[in-house]
Design a protein around this motif. Sequence first.
Motif, PDB file in Angstrom:
ATOM      1  N   LYS A 240      19.688 -42.614  16.292  1.00 13.08           N
ATOM      2  CA  LYS A 240      19.673 -41.325  17.003  1.00 13.08           C
ATOM      3  C   LYS A 240      20.001 -40.180  16.044  1.00 13.08           C
ATOM      4  O   LYS A 240      19.329 -39.137  16.046  1.00 13.08           O
ATOM      5  N   ALA A 241      21.028 -40.383  15.202  1.00 11.82           N
ATOM      6  CA  ALA A 241      21.412 -39.338  14.248  1.00 11.82           C
ATOM      7  C   ALA A 241      20.322 -39.097  13.217  1.00 11.82           C
ATOM      8  O   ALA A 241      20.075 -37.952  12.812  1.00 11.82           O
ATOM      9  N   PHE A 242      19.648 -40.168  12.785  1.00 12.42           N
ATOM     10  CA  PHE A 242      18.558 -40.003  11.818  1.00 12.42           C
ATOM     11  C   PHE A 242      17.403 -39.247  12.464  1.00 12.42           C
ATOM     12  O   PHE A 242      16.804 -38.374  11.817  1.00 12.42           O
ATOM     13  N   ASP A 243      17.095 -39.563  13.720  1.00 14.21           N
ATOM     14  CA  ASP A 243      16.024 -38.850  14.426  1.00 14.21           C
ATOM     15  C   ASP A 243      16.313 -37.354  14.503  1.00 14.21           C
ATOM     16  O   ASP A 243      15.430 -36.517  14.271  1.00 14.21           O
ATOM     17  N   ILE A 244      17.555 -37.020  14.822  1.00 13.71           N
ATOM     18  CA  ILE A 244      17.933 -35.608  14.949  1.00 13.71           C
ATOM     19  C   ILE A 244      17.803 -34.892  13.610  1.00 13.71           C
ATOM     20  O   ILE A 244      17.251 -33.784  13.519  1.00 13.71           O
ATOM     21  N   TRP A 253       8.334 -31.694   6.998  1.00 17.67           N
ATOM     22  CA  TRP A 253       7.211 -32.541   6.578  1.00 17.67           C
ATOM     23  C   TRP A 253       7.279 -33.952   7.179  1.00 17.67           C
ATOM     24  O   TRP A 253       6.342 -34.733   7.022  1.00 17.67           O
ATOM     25  N   ILE A 254       8.354 -34.297   7.851  1.00 11.53           N
ATOM     26  CA  ILE A 254       8.492 -35.651   8.375  1.00 11.53           C
ATOM     27  C   ILE A 254       7.689 -35.800   9.661  1.00 11.53           C
ATOM     28  O   ILE A 254       7.898 -35.073  10.634  1.00 11.53           O
ATOM     29  N   SER A 255       6.750 -36.742   9.645  1.00 15.68           N
ATOM     30  CA  SER A 255       5.873 -36.989  10.791  1.00 15.68           C
ATOM     31  C   SER A 255       5.951 -38.471  11.151  1.00 15.68           C
ATOM     32  O   SER A 255       5.550 -39.336  10.374  1.00 15.68           O
ATOM     33  N   ARG A 256       6.451 -38.746  12.338  1.00 19.20           N
ATOM     34  CA  ARG A 256       6.638 -40.128  12.766  1.00 19.20           C
ATOM     35  C   ARG A 256       5.311 -40.755  13.162  1.00 19.20           C
ATOM     36  O   ARG A 256       4.443 -40.099  13.752  1.00 19.20           O
ATOM     37  N   VAL A 257       5.158 -42.059  12.834  1.00 25.44           N
ATOM     38  CA  VAL A 257       3.966 -42.823  13.191  1.00 25.44           C
ATOM     39  C   VAL A 257       4.403 -44.115  13.878  1.00 25.44           C
ATOM     40  O   VAL A 257       5.596 -44.359  14.079  1.00 25.44           O
ATOM     41  N   ALA A 258       3.448 -44.963  14.200  1.00 25.34           N
ATOM     42  CA  ALA A 258       3.744 -46.205  14.917  1.00 25.34           C
ATOM     43  C   ALA A 258       4.667 -47.103  14.102  1.00 25.34           C
ATOM     44  O   ALA A 258       4.592 -47.147  12.864  1.00 25.34           O
ATOM     45  N   SER A 259       5.519 -47.823  14.811  1.00 26.40           N
ATOM     46  CA  SER A 259       6.455 -48.739  14.159  1.00 26.40           C
ATOM     47  C   SER A 259       5.714 -49.892  13.496  1.00 26.40           C
ATOM     48  O   SER A 259       4.645 -50.319  13.943  1.00 26.40           O
ATOM     49  N   ALA A 261       6.839 -53.724  12.233  1.00 24.79           N
ATOM     50  CA  ALA A 261       7.923 -54.717  12.233  1.00 24.79           C
ATOM     51  C   ALA A 261       8.318 -55.075  10.801  1.00 24.79           C
ATOM     52  O   ALA A 261       7.464 -55.158   9.919  1.00 24.79           O
ATOM     53  N   PRO A 262       9.630 -55.248  10.556  1.00 23.28           N
ATOM     54  CA  PRO A 262      10.727 -55.297  11.529  1.00 23.28           C
ATOM     55  C   PRO A 262      11.375 -53.939  11.803  1.00 23.28           C
ATOM     56  O   PRO A 262      12.438 -53.882  12.398  1.00 23.28           O
ATOM     57  N   PHE A 263      10.721 -52.850  11.376  1.00 23.16           N
ATOM     58  CA  PHE A 263      11.347 -51.533  11.449  1.00 23.16           C
ATOM     59  C   PHE A 263      10.935 -50.780  12.712  1.00 23.16           C
ATOM     60  O   PHE A 263       9.823 -50.948  13.213  1.00 23.16           O
ATOM     61  N   GLU A 264      11.827 -49.914  13.207  1.00 24.35           N
ATOM     62  CA  GLU A 264      11.556 -49.115  14.401  1.00 24.35           C
ATOM     63  C   GLU A 264      11.117 -47.699  14.068  1.00 24.35           C
ATOM     64  O   GLU A 264      10.382 -47.085  14.847  1.00 24.35           O
ATOM     65  N   ARG A 265      11.585 -47.156  12.955  1.00 22.87           N
ATOM     66  CA  ARG A 265      11.273 -45.772  12.616  1.00 22.87           C
ATOM     67  C   ARG A 265      10.397 -45.735  11.376  1.00 22.87           C
ATOM     68  O   ARG A 265      10.822 -46.101  10.280  1.00 22.87           O
ATOM     69  N   CYS A 266       9.134 -45.296  11.564  1.00 25.90           N
ATOM     70  CA  CYS A 266       8.183 -45.240  10.455  1.00 25.90           C
ATOM     71  C   CYS A 266       7.542 -43.854  10.403  1.00 25.90           C
ATOM     72  O   CYS A 266       7.448 -43.159  11.429  1.00 25.90           O
ATOM     73  N   TYR A 267       7.087 -43.477   9.195  1.00 28.36           N
ATOM     74  CA  TYR A 267       6.652 -42.100   8.962  1.00 28.36           C
ATOM     75  C   TYR A 267       5.417 -42.076   8.071  1.00 28.36           C
ATOM     76  O   TYR A 267       5.155 -43.005   7.292  1.00 28.36           O
ATOM     77  N   ASP A 268       4.670 -40.990   8.187  1.00 26.86           N
ATOM     78  CA  ASP A 268       3.485 -40.773   7.361  1.00 26.86           C
ATOM     79  C   ASP A 268       3.949 -40.429   5.944  1.00 26.86           C
ATOM     80  O   ASP A 268       4.402 -39.316   5.678  1.00 26.86           O
TER      81      ASP A 268
END
Length: 369
Positions: A240-244, A253-259, A261-268
């Motif tokens: 949650k803190a990382f998302d904020i 510049w951070i743009s989230r993309v589909a997860s 595995a095994p990770f939940e938070r992935c980025y372009d």
Amino acid sequence: MLAQNQPAKMWNPKLLLVVSLCISALSVSTAASGGKPLVTAITKDASTSLYTAPLKAGSPLLLDLSGSAITLTTCTSKTGTTATLSANATNGQNPLFPVSFSASVSCAQQTGLPAGAVGTAGLGPSTQSLTAQVARTQGVANELALCLPSDGKSTSGDSVGAAIFGGGPFIFPGRGDFTQNLAGTAPLVGFNGAPGYFVTASAIAIEQGKIGNSGPFVVELSSTAPYTALRSDVYAPFVKAFDIAAAGPNFPWISRVASVAPFERCYDSTKLPQSLLGYAVPQIDLVLSGGNFSITGGNSMAQVNSNTACLGFVQSKATGGQVAAAILSGFQLENRLLVLDNGKHQLGFTTFLNAVGLSCSNFNFTLGA
């Protein structure tokens, strides 16, 4: 010293260690020659993300920071025996000459070893670990300087780290002794009788903001898990803190993309600026008593494909206060010198070496005079 026209001798760890066994009668023990520390090369297995060193007749042993003993897959006795291991004496700058020594080992079948590995070298704070046995046989300090390599390639074409058993220095060519250039220290603590190395973090912070109820947290060091695992009650507020932070004005510049595995938070990753610190993403800090263990993009973002990098932390399957809040693991430990002093019960650590233009592959394995 080399003669003016004599070419430098480059160390092939496997060949040299095989030779050292063949000439064991001629090998000079470090205890007899003033107690020199021993050095060995470390490689990272691409299939398992585990780290090995060529310590048994040139064959690799898995390196396990949580292991309390040396275990081989094949022994002359099933209940316990001795075996000849090999490394090289060092002045902290180069390997000097091969050394063979007898070590107490146990014998057991092991699963999940990297290809070619013939056992496990436990490095934990026990009397039968490889670190402790080198200290006894060679008359050196019960201390380990560990520099785990990444998958990246060095200029020689290999990704090779180094471990020095028996105390510093640990010298990078032209840059000096990095055991004297630590970013921080922390006392090593016991935890529920477990055999590994543990420290206590007063807090975990992201972009200098402490997460959740924050601390204190018991943190275990591991060389056999690929990514840092956080207990569920820590993982949720951490993400949650990382998302904020990632959605804040400092990181447009951070743009989230589909997860993936095994990770939940992935980025372009094509949109992420890069520097010596790695991708420009929120900084993570373990707040320790002797300085922060800082994790920047180079150690926090795992590249899963050409366009995607993921936050390299996972949720631990274990729950409750009987397990460590965090298991600080391989990827987050790479390219950073760790000094584990069992005499002083202290962890020392450098900054992320890439940030100062170095990596663990920069240790000089040219044979010294």
